[in-house]
Scaffold this motif. Structure first.
Motif, PDB file in Angstrom:
ATOM      1  N   LEU A 162     -22.784  -2.584  52.701  1.00 33.74           N
ATOM      2  CA  LEU A 162     -24.215  -2.302  52.786  1.00 33.74           C
ATOM      3  C   LEU A 162     -24.749  -1.856  51.428  1.00 33.74           C
ATOM      4  CD1 LEU A 162     -26.462  -2.213  54.961  1.00 33.74           C
ATOM      5  CD2 LEU A 162     -25.922   0.193  55.258  1.00 33.74           C
ATOM      6  N   GLU A 163     -23.992  -1.018  50.724  1.00 39.55           N
ATOM      7  CA  GLU A 163     -24.418  -0.542  49.413  1.00 39.55           C
ATOM      8  C   GLU A 163     -24.350  -1.652  48.365  1.00 39.55           C
ATOM      9  OE1 GLU A 163     -22.090   2.947  48.717  1.00 39.55           O
ATOM     10  OE2 GLU A 163     -23.274   4.130  50.127  1.00 39.55           O
ATOM     11  N   VAL A 164     -23.331  -2.512  48.436  1.00 41.58           N
ATOM     12  CA  VAL A 164     -23.220  -3.646  47.506  1.00 41.58           C
ATOM     13  C   VAL A 164     -24.379  -4.605  47.718  1.00 41.58           C
ATOM     14  CG1 VAL A 164     -21.854  -5.718  46.983  1.00 41.58           C
ATOM     15  CG2 VAL A 164     -20.734  -3.494  47.194  1.00 41.58           C
ATOM     16  N   GLU A 165     -24.741  -4.844  48.975  1.00 46.24           N
ATOM     17  CA  GLU A 165     -25.866  -5.732  49.288  1.00 46.24           C
ATOM     18  C   GLU A 165     -27.169  -5.147  48.746  1.00 46.24           C
ATOM     19  OE1 GLU A 165     -28.030  -7.859  53.119  1.00 46.24           O
ATOM     20  OE2 GLU A 165     -26.355  -6.495  53.435  1.00 46.24           O
ATOM     21  N   ALA A 166     -27.352  -3.824  48.893  1.00 46.93           N
ATOM     22  CA  ALA A 166     -28.561  -3.183  48.386  1.00 46.93           C
ATOM     23  C   ALA A 166     -28.636  -3.286  46.871  1.00 46.93           C
ATOM     24  CB  ALA A 166     -28.605  -1.731  48.817  1.00 46.93           C
ATOM     25  N   LEU A 167     -27.512  -3.142  46.191  1.00 47.35           N
ATOM     26  CA  LEU A 167     -27.487  -3.265  44.718  1.00 47.35           C
ATOM     27  C   LEU A 167     -27.818  -4.687  44.282  1.00 47.35           C
ATOM     28  CD1 LEU A 167     -24.381  -1.091  43.759  1.00 47.35           C
ATOM     29  CD2 LEU A 167     -26.785  -0.583  43.310  1.00 47.35           C
ATOM     30  N   SER A 168     -27.269  -5.681  44.964  1.00 44.63           N
ATOM     31  CA  SER A 168     -27.535  -7.064  44.595  1.00 44.63           C
ATOM     32  C   SER A 168     -28.997  -7.432  44.835  1.00 44.63           C
ATOM     33  CB  SER A 168     -26.611  -8.020  45.349  1.00 44.63           C
ATOM     34  OG  SER A 168     -26.906  -8.027  46.730  1.00 44.63           O
ATOM     35  N   GLN A 169     -29.618  -6.875  45.870  1.00 43.14           N
ATOM     36  CA  GLN A 169     -31.031  -7.142  46.118  1.00 43.14           C
ATOM     37  C   GLN A 169     -31.905  -6.475  45.061  1.00 43.14           C
ATOM     38  OE1 GLN A 169     -31.931  -5.981  50.140  1.00 43.14           O
ATOM     39  NE2 GLN A 169     -30.991  -7.815  51.008  1.00 43.14           N
ATOM     40  N   ASN A 170     -31.498  -5.303  44.578  1.00 45.43           N
ATOM     41  CA  ASN A 170     -32.237  -4.628  43.517  1.00 45.43           C
ATOM     42  C   ASN A 170     -32.164  -5.435  42.215  1.00 45.43           C
ATOM     43  OD1 ASN A 170     -33.160  -2.530  45.044  1.00 45.43           O
ATOM     44  ND2 ASN A 170     -31.501  -1.146  44.478  1.00 45.43           N
ATOM     45  N   LYS A 171     -31.025  -6.056  41.933  1.00 44.90           N
ATOM     46  CA  LYS A 171     -30.875  -6.872  40.732  1.00 44.90           C
ATOM     47  C   LYS A 171     -31.758  -8.125  40.810  1.00 44.90           C
ATOM     48  CE  LYS A 171     -26.265  -5.471  39.318  1.00 44.90           C
ATOM     49  NZ  LYS A 171     -24.885  -5.912  39.089  1.00 44.90           N
ATOM     50  N   LYS A 172     -31.868  -8.697  42.006  1.00 45.51           N
ATOM     51  CA  LYS A 172     -32.708  -9.890  42.180  1.00 45.51           C
ATOM     52  C   LYS A 172     -34.174  -9.566  41.967  1.00 45.51           C
ATOM     53  CE  LYS A 172     -29.685 -12.343  45.389  1.00 45.51           C
ATOM     54  NZ  LYS A 172     -29.536 -12.847  46.779  1.00 45.51           N
ATOM     55  N   LYS A 173     -34.596  -8.356  42.387  1.00 43.43           N
ATOM     56  CA  LYS A 173     -35.999  -7.963  42.215  1.00 43.43           C
ATOM     57  C   LYS A 173     -36.336  -7.729  40.754  1.00 43.43           C
ATOM     58  CE  LYS A 173     -36.543  -5.809  46.743  1.00 43.43           C
ATOM     59  NZ  LYS A 173     -36.776  -4.557  47.473  1.00 43.43           N
ATOM     60  N   ASN A 174     -35.375  -7.225  39.992  1.00 41.35           N
ATOM     61  CA  ASN A 174     -35.633  -6.934  38.584  1.00 41.35           C
ATOM     62  C   ASN A 174     -35.408  -8.148  37.789  1.00 41.35           C
ATOM     63  OD1 ASN A 174     -36.117  -4.276  39.201  1.00 41.35           O
ATOM     64  ND2 ASN A 174     -33.980  -3.684  38.947  1.00 41.35           N
TER      65      ASN A 174
END
Length: 108
Positions: A96-108
């Motif tokens: 869940l935390e890895v998925e949240a980090l990858s989504q944050n990278k996509k937004k930036n």
């Protein structure tokens, strides 16, 4: 008394305690079902994980601290469910935390 084998023995559980435990179990199951529906909700995931820690602590305290329960299959089953659920949810929390980090990278 809910259950009394002998009239001269003190009752260990009264109706209020039984109903409170039932409502607590129902509340935990509702929280767990909601988490299963919305598994990516981090707050709900943490609350659900906490319900398993509470259940584990409750049953362990009844066996080892208060000595009101014996290690029978009726007590071992919820101990095993809580333990395995905690392990599974902690593993799932990493994803869940890895998925949240990858989504944050996509937004930036």
């Amino acid at each position: 008394c809910v259950v009394s084998m002998c009239s001269f023995l003190p009752c260990a559980v009264n109706g209020l305690q039984a109903r409170t435990f039932g409502v607590w179990t129902l509340l935990s199951s509702v929280i767990r079902c909601l988490c299963a529906i919305d598994i990516r909700n981090r707050t709900l995931y943490h609350i659900t994980l906490f319900t398993f820690f509470l259940a584990l602590a409750h049953f362990l305290s009844e066996v080892f601290i208060y000595r009101t329960a014996a290690l029978t299959i009726g007590v071992m089953a919820p101990l095993m469910v809580a333990s395995f659920s905690i392990m599974g949810m902690l593993i799932g929390l990493q994803y869940l935390e890895v998925e949240a980090l990858s989504q944050n990278k996509k937004k930036n």
